[in-house]
Design a protein around this motif. Structure first.
Motif, PDB file in Angstrom:
ATOM      1  N   ASP A 292       0.983 -12.041 -29.983  1.00  0.00           N
ATOM      2  CA  ASP A 292       1.929 -12.202 -28.878  1.00  0.00           C
ATOM      3  C   ASP A 292       1.636 -11.210 -27.764  1.00  0.00           C
ATOM      4  O   ASP A 292       1.689 -11.541 -26.578  1.00  0.00           O
ATOM      5  CB  ASP A 292       3.367 -12.001 -29.379  1.00  0.00           C
ATOM      6  CG  ASP A 292       3.869 -13.167 -30.211  1.00  0.00           C
ATOM      7  OD1 ASP A 292       3.234 -14.234 -30.188  1.00  0.00           O
ATOM      8  OD2 ASP A 292       4.902 -13.001 -30.891  1.00  0.00           O
ATOM      9  N   GLY A 293       1.341  -9.969 -28.160  1.00  0.00           N
ATOM     10  CA  GLY A 293       1.043  -8.937 -27.171  1.00  0.00           C
ATOM     11  C   GLY A 293      -0.212  -9.232 -26.377  1.00  0.00           C
ATOM     12  O   GLY A 293      -0.282  -8.963 -25.173  1.00  0.00           O
ATOM     13  N   LEU A 294      -1.235  -9.793 -27.028  1.00  0.00           N
ATOM     14  CA  LEU A 294      -2.477 -10.133 -26.339  1.00  0.00           C
ATOM     15  C   LEU A 294      -2.241 -11.207 -25.285  1.00  0.00           C
ATOM     16  O   LEU A 294      -2.774 -11.138 -24.178  1.00  0.00           O
ATOM     17  CB  LEU A 294      -3.525 -10.604 -27.344  1.00  0.00           C
ATOM     18  CG  LEU A 294      -4.144  -9.517 -28.219  1.00  0.00           C
ATOM     19  CD1 LEU A 294      -5.011 -10.136 -29.313  1.00  0.00           C
ATOM     20  CD2 LEU A 294      -4.968  -8.558 -27.384  1.00  0.00           C
ATOM     21  N   LYS A 295      -1.436 -12.203 -25.615  1.00  0.00           N
ATOM     22  CA  LYS A 295      -1.148 -13.265 -24.648  1.00  0.00           C
ATOM     23  C   LYS A 295      -0.357 -12.711 -23.458  1.00  0.00           C
ATOM     24  O   LYS A 295      -0.608 -13.057 -22.301  1.00  0.00           O
ATOM     25  CB  LYS A 295      -0.387 -14.404 -25.323  1.00  0.00           C
ATOM     26  CG  LYS A 295      -1.250 -15.250 -26.252  1.00  0.00           C
ATOM     27  CD  LYS A 295      -0.468 -16.415 -26.832  1.00  0.00           C
ATOM     28  CE  LYS A 295      -1.395 -17.381 -27.574  1.00  0.00           C
ATOM     29  NZ  LYS A 295      -2.121 -16.773 -28.681  1.00  0.00           N
ATOM     30  N   TYR A 296       0.582 -11.828 -23.745  1.00  0.00           N
ATOM     31  CA  TYR A 296       1.394 -11.264 -22.674  1.00  0.00           C
ATOM     32  C   TYR A 296       0.562 -10.387 -21.745  1.00  0.00           C
ATOM     33  O   TYR A 296       0.664 -10.486 -20.517  1.00  0.00           O
ATOM     34  CB  TYR A 296       2.551 -10.456 -23.254  1.00  0.00           C
ATOM     35  CG  TYR A 296       3.464  -9.887 -22.200  1.00  0.00           C
ATOM     36  CD1 TYR A 296       4.423 -10.679 -21.572  1.00  0.00           C
ATOM     37  CD2 TYR A 296       3.344  -8.552 -21.795  1.00  0.00           C
ATOM     38  CE1 TYR A 296       5.244 -10.162 -20.590  1.00  0.00           C
ATOM     39  CE2 TYR A 296       4.161  -8.026 -20.812  1.00  0.00           C
ATOM     40  CZ  TYR A 296       5.115  -8.841 -20.209  1.00  0.00           C
ATOM     41  OH  TYR A 296       5.908  -8.324 -19.228  1.00  0.00           O
ATOM     42  N   VAL A 297      -0.289  -9.526 -22.322  1.00  0.00           N
ATOM     43  CA  VAL A 297      -1.067  -8.622 -21.479  1.00  0.00           C
ATOM     44  C   VAL A 297      -2.121  -9.379 -20.683  1.00  0.00           C
ATOM     45  O   VAL A 297      -2.463  -8.985 -19.560  1.00  0.00           O
ATOM     46  CB  VAL A 297      -1.716  -7.483 -22.302  1.00  0.00           C
ATOM     47  CG1 VAL A 297      -2.917  -7.965 -23.096  1.00  0.00           C
ATOM     48  CG2 VAL A 297      -2.132  -6.325 -21.381  1.00  0.00           C
ATOM     49  N   ALA A 298      -2.632 -10.489 -21.226  1.00  0.00           N
ATOM     50  CA  ALA A 298      -3.580 -11.303 -20.464  1.00  0.00           C
ATOM     51  C   ALA A 298      -2.910 -11.855 -19.215  1.00  0.00           C
ATOM     52  O   ALA A 298      -3.491 -11.868 -18.122  1.00  0.00           O
ATOM     53  CB  ALA A 298      -4.119 -12.442 -21.328  1.00  0.00           C
ATOM     54  N   SER A 299      -1.662 -12.299 -19.366  1.00  0.00           N
ATOM     55  CA  SER A 299      -0.903 -12.796 -18.221  1.00  0.00           C
ATOM     56  C   SER A 299      -0.617 -11.676 -17.225  1.00  0.00           C
ATOM     57  O   SER A 299      -0.783 -11.846 -16.009  1.00  0.00           O
ATOM     58  CB  SER A 299       0.416 -13.413 -18.708  1.00  0.00           C
ATOM     59  OG  SER A 299       1.220 -13.802 -17.610  1.00  0.00           O
ATOM     60  N   MET A 300      -0.235 -10.510 -17.734  1.00  0.00           N
ATOM     61  CA  MET A 300       0.056  -9.372 -16.858  1.00  0.00           C
ATOM     62  C   MET A 300      -1.195  -8.925 -16.102  1.00  0.00           C
ATOM     63  O   MET A 300      -1.154  -8.652 -14.898  1.00  0.00           O
ATOM     64  CB  MET A 300       0.606  -8.211 -17.688  1.00  0.00           C
ATOM     65  CG  MET A 300       0.972  -6.990 -16.865  1.00  0.00           C
ATOM     66  SD  MET A 300       2.318  -7.297 -15.697  1.00  0.00           S
ATOM     67  CE  MET A 300       3.688  -7.508 -16.850  1.00  0.00           C
ATOM     68  N   SER A 301      -2.321  -8.861 -16.805  1.00  0.00           N
ATOM     69  CA  SER A 301      -3.567  -8.437 -16.172  1.00  0.00           C
ATOM     70  C   SER A 301      -3.963  -9.412 -15.067  1.00  0.00           C
ATOM     71  O   SER A 301      -4.390  -9.009 -13.982  1.00  0.00           O
ATOM     72  CB  SER A 301      -4.677  -8.342 -17.229  1.00  0.00           C
ATOM     73  OG  SER A 301      -5.846  -7.789 -16.679  1.00  0.00           O
ATOM     74  N   THR A 302      -3.817 -10.695 -15.357  1.00  0.00           N
ATOM     75  CA  THR A 302      -4.131 -11.715 -14.355  1.00  0.00           C
ATOM     76  C   THR A 302      -3.258 -11.549 -13.119  1.00  0.00           C
ATOM     77  O   THR A 302      -3.719 -11.721 -11.986  1.00  0.00           O
ATOM     78  CB  THR A 302      -3.938 -13.118 -14.956  1.00  0.00           C
ATOM     79  OG1 THR A 302      -4.744 -13.248 -16.123  1.00  0.00           O
ATOM     80  CG2 THR A 302      -4.334 -14.200 -13.963  1.00  0.00           C
ATOM     81  N   ASN A 303      -1.998 -11.177 -13.317  1.00  0.00           N
ATOM     82  CA  ASN A 303      -1.071 -11.036 -12.199  1.00  0.00           C
ATOM     83  C   ASN A 303      -1.425  -9.865 -11.285  1.00  0.00           C
ATOM     84  O   ASN A 303      -1.202  -9.937 -10.070  1.00  0.00           O
ATOM     85  CB  ASN A 303       0.360 -10.857 -12.716  1.00  0.00           C
ATOM     86  CG  ASN A 303       0.956 -12.149 -13.220  1.00  0.00           C
ATOM     87  OD1 ASN A 303       0.569 -13.225 -12.799  1.00  0.00           O
ATOM     88  ND2 ASN A 303       1.906 -12.048 -14.142  1.00  0.00           N
ATOM     89  N   ILE A 304      -1.954  -8.767 -11.840  1.00  0.00           N
ATOM     90  CA  ILE A 304      -2.199  -7.583 -10.988  1.00  0.00           C
ATOM     91  C   ILE A 304      -3.628  -7.518 -10.460  1.00  0.00           C
ATOM     92  O   ILE A 304      -3.970  -6.614  -9.707  1.00  0.00           O
ATOM     93  CB  ILE A 304      -1.867  -6.276 -11.731  1.00  0.00           C
ATOM     94  CG1 ILE A 304      -2.872  -5.972 -12.841  1.00  0.00           C
ATOM     95  CG2 ILE A 304      -0.444  -6.295 -12.255  1.00  0.00           C
ATOM     96  CD1 ILE A 304      -2.772  -4.549 -13.373  1.00  0.00           C
TER      97      ILE A 304
END
Length: 273
Positions: free
Chosen positions: A237-249
């Motif tokens: 779950d954390g990997l999916k969330y951080v991938a989205s966050m990284s893409t956003n910034i």
């Protein structure tokens, strides 16, 4: 004959050594490093003659992190100043692929021991957090470096490191990009043991691998499965969330500044934009 560009594999049954083998670049992880890992660990995981795996670095250190300049060519989305939805979507898929390079070590059926000497920076720290056991020599230095180059660490260290050293130490490393010595790493449980020098480290890693190999492979591998099962959901779950966050910034002025500063060999001046 070695079939990989970045990794050097030496099998000495019942142990396999996986060397990060780009010593002229401090084993910085270039495209082959990310592309070849899954095949390496899947092959060794399926090899009935191998019961334990040691990951180590050739040359002066374990790994200096991601080779940003070579990866920019593989991930042009990083430097696209006008990203649209389609570009973000492509970037997200590429981050998932990079995450797999680290996750495949955790998923490997055989226990994996990291033997760390010298620098273990950024992606190198990501890699060792996916290993089962971490050993180091006194010269080992650890750093979660992404905040110093305008990234959020997005391939696993923010998910796995807190399970090893706790939230406080993880946040200290993530927010400051500071170096951690081998002695401190042992104190906070990042390392199981510290050895006097790299030669003693390799001897110690081999000894531990042989101890593992001397136990029932069925019981050892089943134990790894059970331990992984206990943490798998939170990590995934954390990997999916951080991938989205990284893409956003990404991209950001800070990222462009980090690349410019690296090229010009100066300290970056970040603005948070």
């Amino acid at each position: 004959m070695n079939e990989y560009t970045y990794y050097l594999i030496e099998k000495k049954a019942p142990i396999a050594w996986v060397y990060l083998n780009r010593p002229d670049k401090k084993n910085a992880m270039n495209p082959p490093a990310w592309e070849e890992a899954s095949a390496v660990f899947e092959s060794l995981g399926n090899d009935p003659d191998i019961r334990a795996i040691i990951v180590a670095g050739k040359g002066a250190g374990f790994c200096a992190g991601i080779d940003l300049m070579s990866m920019v060519g593989e991930i042009p989305e990083l430097m696209d100043p006008a990203q649209k939805g389609g570009v973000k979507w492509q970037l997200l898929q590429k981050i998932y692929s990079l995450q797999e390079t680290i996750t495949c070590i955790e998923r490997c059926r055989k226990p994996v021991i990291a033997a760390v000497h010298g620098q273990c920076i950024g992606a190198g720290l990501d890699m060792i957090t996916a290993c089962d056991i971490r050993l180091g020599s006194k010269d080992a230095v650890f750093s979660l470096r992404e905040a110093a180059v305008g990234f959020v660490a997005d391939v696993g260290v923010l998910q796995r490191l807190p399970l090893i050293v706790g939230q406080g130490i993880t946040r200290e490393l993530a927010y400051t990009a500071k170096n951690m010595t081998a002695d401190r790493a042992k104190q906070v449980l990042l390392l199981n043991e510290v050895f006097e020098d790299p030669a003693a480290l390799m001897t110690g890693a081999e000894k531990m691998a042989m101890e593992i190999a001397g136990c029932s492979p069925l019981a050892v591998q089943a134990s790894k499965e059970v331990l992984n099962h206990g943490i798998a959901r939170s990590v995934d779950d954390g990997l999916k969330y951080v991938a989205s966050m990284s893409t956003n910034i990404i991209p950001s002025d800070d990222l462009f500044e980090a690349v410019a500063a690296f090229t010009e060999k100066r300290k970056p001046r970040f603005t948070g934009k």
